[in-house]
Design a protein around this motif. Sequence first.
Motif, PDB file in Angstrom:
ATOM      1  N   GLU A 247       0.975  -1.269   0.011  1.00 43.67           N
ATOM      2  CA  GLU A 247      -0.195  -0.012   0.359  1.00 43.67           C
ATOM      3  C   GLU A 247       0.494   1.001  -0.173  1.00 43.67           C
ATOM      4  OE1 GLU A 247      -4.165  -1.856   2.479  1.00 43.67           O
ATOM      5  OE2 GLU A 247      -2.485  -0.806   3.340  1.00 43.67           O
ATOM      6  N   SER A 248       1.709   1.440   0.756  1.00 42.18           N
ATOM      7  CA  SER A 248       3.005   2.184   1.029  1.00 42.18           C
ATOM      8  C   SER A 248       2.957   2.003  -0.535  1.00 42.18           C
ATOM      9  CB  SER A 248       4.029   2.430   2.205  1.00 42.18           C
ATOM     10  OG  SER A 248       4.662   1.262   1.647  1.00 42.18           O
ATOM     11  N   ILE A 250       1.612   2.551  -3.294  1.00 50.01           N
ATOM     12  CA  ILE A 250       1.067   2.763  -4.603  1.00 50.01           C
ATOM     13  C   ILE A 250       1.041   3.983  -4.088  1.00 50.01           C
ATOM     14  CG2 ILE A 250      -1.963   3.212  -4.466  1.00 50.01           C
ATOM     15  CD1 ILE A 250      -2.095  -0.090  -3.728  1.00 50.01           C
ATOM     16  N   VAL A 251       1.799   4.465  -2.633  1.00 52.08           N
ATOM     17  CA  VAL A 251       1.064   6.434  -2.518  1.00 52.08           C
ATOM     18  C   VAL A 251       2.154   7.281  -2.653  1.00 52.08           C
ATOM     19  CG1 VAL A 251       1.942   8.063  -0.515  1.00 52.08           C
ATOM     20  CG2 VAL A 251      -0.323   5.486  -0.138  1.00 52.08           C
TER      21      VAL A 251
ATOM     22  N   TYR B  58       0.018   9.641   6.680  1.00 48.92           N
ATOM     23  CA  TYR B  58       1.408   8.994   5.894  1.00 48.92           C
ATOM     24  C   TYR B  58       1.833   9.375   5.055  1.00 48.92           C
ATOM     25  CZ  TYR B  58       4.325   5.656   3.296  1.00 48.92           C
ATOM     26  OH  TYR B  58       5.442   5.006   2.167  1.00 48.92           O
ATOM     27  N   GLY B  60       3.916  10.303   1.224  1.00 53.87           N
ATOM     28  CA  GLY B  60       4.236   9.401   0.557  1.00 53.87           C
ATOM     29  C   GLY B  60       5.373  10.119  -0.570  1.00 53.87           C
ATOM     30  N   ARG B 126      -9.972   5.061   4.268  1.00 52.21           N
ATOM     31  CA  ARG B 126      -8.960   6.205   4.603  1.00 52.21           C
ATOM     32  C   ARG B 126      -8.449   7.337   3.931  1.00 52.21           C
ATOM     33  NH1 ARG B 126      -5.353   1.281   3.791  1.00 52.21           N
ATOM     34  NH2 ARG B 126      -5.130  -0.513   5.164  1.00 52.21           N
ATOM     35  N   LEU B 128      -5.747   9.728   3.834  1.00 52.54           N
ATOM     36  CA  LEU B 128      -4.202  10.378   4.074  1.00 52.54           C
ATOM     37  C   LEU B 128      -4.286  11.625   3.694  1.00 52.54           C
ATOM     38  CD1 LEU B 128      -4.351   7.199   2.892  1.00 52.54           C
ATOM     39  CD2 LEU B 128      -2.257   7.556   2.684  1.00 52.54           C
ATOM     40  N   ALA B 131      -0.851  12.433   1.257  1.00 50.27           N
ATOM     41  CA  ALA B 131      -0.826  11.950   0.969  1.00 50.27           C
ATOM     42  C   ALA B 131       0.992  11.646  -0.117  1.00 50.27           C
ATOM     43  CB  ALA B 131      -0.953  10.543  -0.292  1.00 50.27           C
ATOM     44  N   ASP B 140      -8.967   6.555  -4.502  1.00 49.15           N
ATOM     45  CA  ASP B 140      -8.300   5.270  -4.836  1.00 49.15           C
ATOM     46  C   ASP B 140      -8.637   4.020  -4.731  1.00 49.15           C
ATOM     47  OD1 ASP B 140      -5.168   4.643  -6.091  1.00 49.15           O
ATOM     48  OD2 ASP B 140      -6.252   3.021  -5.094  1.00 49.15           O
ATOM     49  N   ARG B 142      -7.867   0.466  -4.561  1.00 49.41           N
ATOM     50  CA  ARG B 142      -7.607  -0.310  -4.097  1.00 49.41           C
ATOM     51  C   ARG B 142      -7.266  -0.294  -2.429  1.00 49.41           C
ATOM     52  NH1 ARG B 142      -2.481   0.542  -8.302  1.00 49.41           N
ATOM     53  NH2 ARG B 142      -2.893   3.196  -7.606  1.00 49.41           N
ATOM     54  N   LEU B 143      -6.659   1.083  -2.085  1.00 50.35           N
ATOM     55  CA  LEU B 143      -6.579   1.528  -0.754  1.00 50.35           C
ATOM     56  C   LEU B 143      -7.794   1.843  -0.166  1.00 50.35           C
ATOM     57  CD1 LEU B 143      -3.624   4.227  -1.610  1.00 50.35           C
ATOM     58  CD2 LEU B 143      -3.156   1.908  -0.573  1.00 50.35           C
ATOM     59  N   LEU B 147      -6.309  10.369  -1.600  1.00 49.01           N
ATOM     60  CA  LEU B 147      -5.062  10.281  -1.023  1.00 49.01           C
ATOM     61  C   LEU B 147      -5.562  12.136  -1.271  1.00 49.01           C
ATOM     62  CD1 LEU B 147      -4.767   7.519  -1.737  1.00 49.01           C
ATOM     63  CD2 LEU B 147      -2.691   8.055  -2.813  1.00 49.01           C
TER      64      LEU B 147
END
Lengths: 401, 607
Positions: A247-248, A250-251, B58, B60, B126, B128, B131, B140, B142-143, B147
């Motif tokens: 997952e991270s 993807i981010v 988080y 990224g 979720r 973020l 992000a 998204d 998938r998550l 974001l």
Amino acid sequence: MSPAARKVTIRMYNVGFGDAFVIRIPGKTSDRKILMDCGSIKEGDGGSIDDVVDSIIEDVKDKDGTPRIDVVVATHRHRDHVSGFASSAWGDVEVKEVWMPWTENPADPEAGRIRDLQSRLALTLHAELTRLGADENLIDLAANALSNEAAMQTLHSGFAGNATRKFLPPRDRQKSTFAVDCLPGVTVHAMGPSFDEDVIANMEPPKGKSYLQLVESAAAEREDPRPPFPGDWTVDPPSGLQLTAEESQIVEGVGDEDESVVAAALDGAVNGTSLVLMFQVGKVSLLFPGDAQWGTWNMILEDSEWPTLLAKTTFLKVGHHGSHNATPKQFVEDILPKPPADLWAMVSTIKRGTWPIPKKELMAALSKRTKKLVRSDEIPQAQQGVFASKAKLYVETEIPF
Amino acid sequence: MKRIESRYVQAQPARRPLKIFASDPMQGRAVGNLTTIEVGNEKLMPGPFGSRIEVVDYDGSVSGGRYYQPVNLDDPAILMMAGLDPTESDPRFHQQMVYAVAMKVIENFERALGRSIYFRGGRRLRLLPHAFRGANAFYDRRLLGVLFGYFRADKKNPGRNLPGQNVFTCLSHDIIAHEVTHALVDRLRRHFLEFSNRDVAAFHEGFADIVAIFQHFTFPDILHEYIRATRTDLRSPTPLVQLAQQFGYATGKGRALRSAVDLNVGGALRARARGEEDAPPSRLYETVFEPHERGSILVAAVFDGFFAVYQRRISDLLRIATGGTGMLPQGDPHPDLVSRVAGEASRTAQSILTMCIRAFEYLPPVDVTYGDYLRALVTADYELNPSDDVGQRGSMIEAFRSRGIYPDGVWSLAEESLLWENAPSGIPRFPVALLGDLSSLAPGAFSRASPAQEESPTWKQYRETSGELSEVVESVLRPYAEDNAAALGLEPGRPIDVQGFHSVFRIGQDGQLVIEIVTQLAQQDDSQTKSLGGLPIRGGSTVIAGADGTIRYVIAKPLSAARLEKQREWVELCDATDPALTYLPESKRGQRMQALNFETIHQGIVR
């Protein structure tokens, strides 16, 4: 003129990934000559672009030994269409007229704005891709849009013989069909690039504008790195709130595709400025759509007169090296004349990396329509009796008018 | 039982107040911008981490990523202050704000649909808030996450921001509401992430903007302020009807990102800059394809409908206040009038928003178009309020008509022809008796009666319920759908996917409780998937049955050659206009339509 001489000759030079065509129309004393583009970003087995330039200049010499071209056309400023004009050899070539798309007109503020955005975007993108160590083909794609100063200088102010510069089509739609003194017996139709607002909007891709900002913001960050908040708020991964490694990823991967998407958008934008010309000589209609994309094509196909003319096409220079969206399906299926009408087609192309150019489906559809189809990377396979070639340097055909 | 053990004494507060920026930090201390909203009270872990939302801070943008300190909204110090004060410099406030606004959006959906909404498989949405770096934010799948990006404001043209200052998309009420709506739409209609016609992505975008704009009307201070300032003309371009001001200015646009009234669609702004008339709105639906621009057509239509109803509702107040002329005198309107008008505006906004969300119950499960949505809107409102006293439906139909939005296969735009047709009689009754207690099938339908238990992982109960549901699906629903496939607009013999199943409760005209059962059935045909860029042809029906099992509506998109042809034409148009396809390797070509997502759409890639 004997009936046998009433033939227009079209010669495609093998420049690799690029375009260079010479159209020759027999005249009373000497042939009239049109050069359509001269550039390459990847040489093929016809030699380097400078070698090709030398042969072109040799080939356009009149009996008195002076190289003369009546009209030089630069369909758009992509390197693969103009890089050859950077050669100093052009200083000796007498040219009567130079035609460029309206987006090259130095006196047109809208054109200036478009060129400005496109060249800033190309510079930024090229620098970023180089910095990131991106794939070579992708870097080339961005480099293709970089302004080629020397070549553009030749086109705007070079050549011997005080050439007239024309920026086409004229804004007045009524004047898009015209004749010129230096090409007697030839009617020219300038069908694109379009002045339609939506098409122009795509010449300045919004995606590109936001990308420029992104790069600027990232550069500011590198220069003066600071966390988003004053002070240190970072902590160890809080329990219950961690992302998995997948997952991270993807981010962290957000934006990884930006450059390739922007490069394609810019490429489409510059192609969108392509001149689309049809030359009518007698009963022959030669169509040179440059690398025009959907926007310009769409406006042409929706025009009240152009489709009727397109239906008379005798010769087609296949747009953008045979890529998927430079030759609309509707044009091939519904408009391009069907057998038994005579049709010639040339594709200047070469396979590069994983790019699906030329598009297989398009090549198949065209070869179903005519046997008189030749690719610059497959000169030896050209149909005998229709096409003549000189080694792998060029291939040409004669069309009676 | 001792009195101190009673529910009365033990009860937790039902609502939790939290501070937010009503629009975004750029508005600073403008009237009403620093505001407090209330969301349902639930026990929260640091994050915030609740029953439906988890905020994962988080970042990224640096290699290896980093986490920022999560806020604990249950910390007494923070509770006492109704949450942290709005500030750009404390990430914990950002977390609080995304949580609060997201919960508000979810509540709006729950209120409109009359049931609780949980995410699939007991997961949480979720958020973020930081992000990545970039002027973008997206949902998204998938998550199962939204974001949010952050970026430095334009150096030359930053509007009211500092040049080069950090701008956080997670501090924009509108961006949060918009993105969370994407997630909720995906929750309600999972196939709407497949952009199978020119309306699907635009519907997503337009609908998300509608939710964000109508939520503005729930902030009383701002509403009062702009009703006073515009002298009740809500169509004036004020922040009330504009979206994402700070984002628009910080990215150098010199205006808000989008607006419900001042449309930048089909070159309208360019035309206006030259002093020309806009293109007639009725042409826009035919000519505008970029999802946000096309979405704006939907927003404008709905907003027009809202404005017409609002005007009708305040006309008597204006007459009373002006001795019968209805013409306000110069100067500020009377504060009492402002407050009564604000009340009407807020009620009308809520009622339109409810109508817009309720329409989901009447949407087909696949391949939505604007025309479908209009029919769903009209049907939803008709079912709830058959008499249409204030002309809500009529106004909405007129607003769609004037933009050239017509449903396929409808003979006129009269209300009765826009209503989805009632299901023909003779379809065997829905097996209601086999479903057991209907109220148990709406997970959390009555949960608002018992707010904020000590331990609140209601998702756990949901997971258990959904386990039961899958048994119900296998033993009852699927056999029923298979046996009656043709009557339900499905292709007999082809596998049927039972995608959603819930009961709906509302009060009928006669004051009685009406219970309905809504089921989504879908089928897919994969034979053309490769040539369609990775998207199958989908068919499906939304079936609505009464409590006695009578089938009331079958809202069907049957698999058909005509639909295949339409989808093929759409893929061809996408192909023709996408410059990236020129260089897309053959190996990735088969998935090109699948690869369309909100990240790329929100970056303004025109397809």
